[in-house]
Write an enzyme that holds these catalytic residues in place. Structure first.
Site, PDB file in Angstrom:
ATOM      1  CG  ASP A   1      -1.882   1.154   1.256  1.00  0.00           C
ATOM      2  OD1 ASP A   1      -1.759   2.070   0.401  1.00  0.00           O
ATOM      3  OD2 ASP A   1      -2.766   1.167   2.130  1.00  0.00           O
TER       4      ASP A   1
ATOM      5  CB  SER B   1       0.783  13.654 -15.422  1.00  0.00           C
ATOM      6  OG  SER B   1      -0.295  14.361 -16.001  1.00  0.00           O
TER       7      SER B   1
ATOM      8  CE1 TYR C   1      -1.991  12.855 -11.141  1.00  0.00           C
ATOM      9  CE2 TYR C   1      -2.289  14.553 -12.815  1.00  0.00           C
ATOM     10  CZ  TYR C   1      -2.004  13.241 -12.469  1.00  0.00           C
ATOM     11  OH  TYR C   1      -1.726  12.327 -13.456  1.00  0.00           O
TER      12      TYR C   1
ATOM     13  CE  LYS D   1       1.423  11.715 -11.630  1.00  0.00           C
ATOM     14  NZ  LYS D   1       2.035  10.367 -11.550  1.00  0.00           N
TER      15      LYS D   1
END
Length: 316
Positions: free
Chosen positions: A106, A189, A202, A206
């Protein structure tokens, strides 16, 4: 006269800069996707095992299948053992001549002890390719204090998107350095290319992946190790919530094959030719216009997600 010479000189400099930019754009698009042949990945890797994180869904699963197709044994890492077992079964049904191992982890667990245990398991094999793919995004775009899932979601995004490429690279690089061969692919990304409103954490995490990978390339440039950033745009996966493929949106398998073909030919690319085309075109747009376009798209995505959420709440 002096003024005229200066203006002529400045004009030549500007013309050279424009020509260089155009050549760079064509090189980024055509080089790794059209003109250059894929390298011998097994030779570059120097070992028969590939480790892929986030390997039971989407891009990670597609990388696992594509590496298996190319003859690598695959060590797949993800959170849920049952999904790992199912993915292992699927890979072996299609590629019975390779070996598949699994490790359940995890990645919200940031404890160094957890990573040490995982690395101890992974380093039992000779790893030629490491694909740091595991990642987490928003449920839908929103301003920071309203992100769905709150503080816990933000913490998980930060942890999952930054620690695995950092710590797994640090833990597996020693065997690659000793062999003077190996490939590390850090999946980021294209959100890292812009300061994307409504995707703050996010986009920022990235960007971390992009910078980390670029710096690692400098640190290990004479060690025989290929370290690549892949920064895709939209791929039809569970995380992207896009189900239909299109000219600009490949499925995971198509994307992974294309992306692996760029290893050794491009150190920082989107992984897919139409994604690269989009990125280069967006790069030509002035920042303030680009920001407005991206923000409007995100606002539209948020509105659609909230409408869907409202419909689901009423249906209960």
């Amino acid at each position: 006269m002096a003024c005229q010479c200066f203006l002529v000189g400045a004009g030549y400099v500007a013309l050279a800069a424009v020509a260089y930019r155009i050549l760079t754009i064509f090189s980024n698009i055509l080089g790794p996707y059209v003109l250059l042949s894929p390298i011998d990945l097994k030779k570059r890797a120097g070992a028969s095992w590939a480790v892929i994180t986030g390997a039971t869904d989407g891009i990670g699963k597609a990388y696992a299948f594509e590496l298996a197709r190319r003859g690598f044994n695959v060590f797949i890492v993800s959170r849920t053992q049952s999904k790992l077992d199912e993915t292992k079964k699927e890979i072996l049904e299609k590629y019975p001549n390779i070996e598949v191992r699994t490790a359940a982890y995890d990645f919200t667990n940031a404890a160094p002890s957890g990573y040490k245990n995982l690395l101890e398991t992974l380093n039992k094999v000779e790893i030629g390719v490491l694909v740091n793919n595991v990642g987490l995004s928003y449920e839908y775009p929103d301003v920071l204090h309203k992100v769905d899932g709150g503080i816990e979601r933000l913490a998980n995004i930060t942890t999952i998107n930054t620690l695995p490429p950092t710590l797994l690279s640090a833990g597996i690089l020693p065997q690659m350095v000793a062999r003077k061969a190996g490939v590390i692919v850090n999946v980021g990304s294209s959100a890292s290319a812009n300061q994307m409103a409504l995707w703050a954490v996010y986009s920022a995490t990235k960007k971390y992946v992009s910078w980390l990978t670029a710096i690692l390339r400098k640190e290990y440039e004479h060690q025989g190790i290929t370290i690549q950033t892949i920064a895709p745009m939209m791929v039809a996966t569970k995380m992207s919530k896009v189900k239909r493929t299109s000219f600009f949106t490949p499925d995971g398998a198509t994307f992974a094959k294309s992306a692996l073909n760029t290893v050794g030919n491009s150190s920082d690319t989107t992984g897919y030719i139409t994604h690269q085309l989009q990125l280069e075109v967006m790069d030509l747009i002035p920042t303030f216009i680009r920001d407005k376009i991206l923000t409007n798209m995100s606002v539209g995505t948020r509105a659609a997600a909230l409408r869907k959420k409202e419909r689901e709440a009423k249906a209960q």
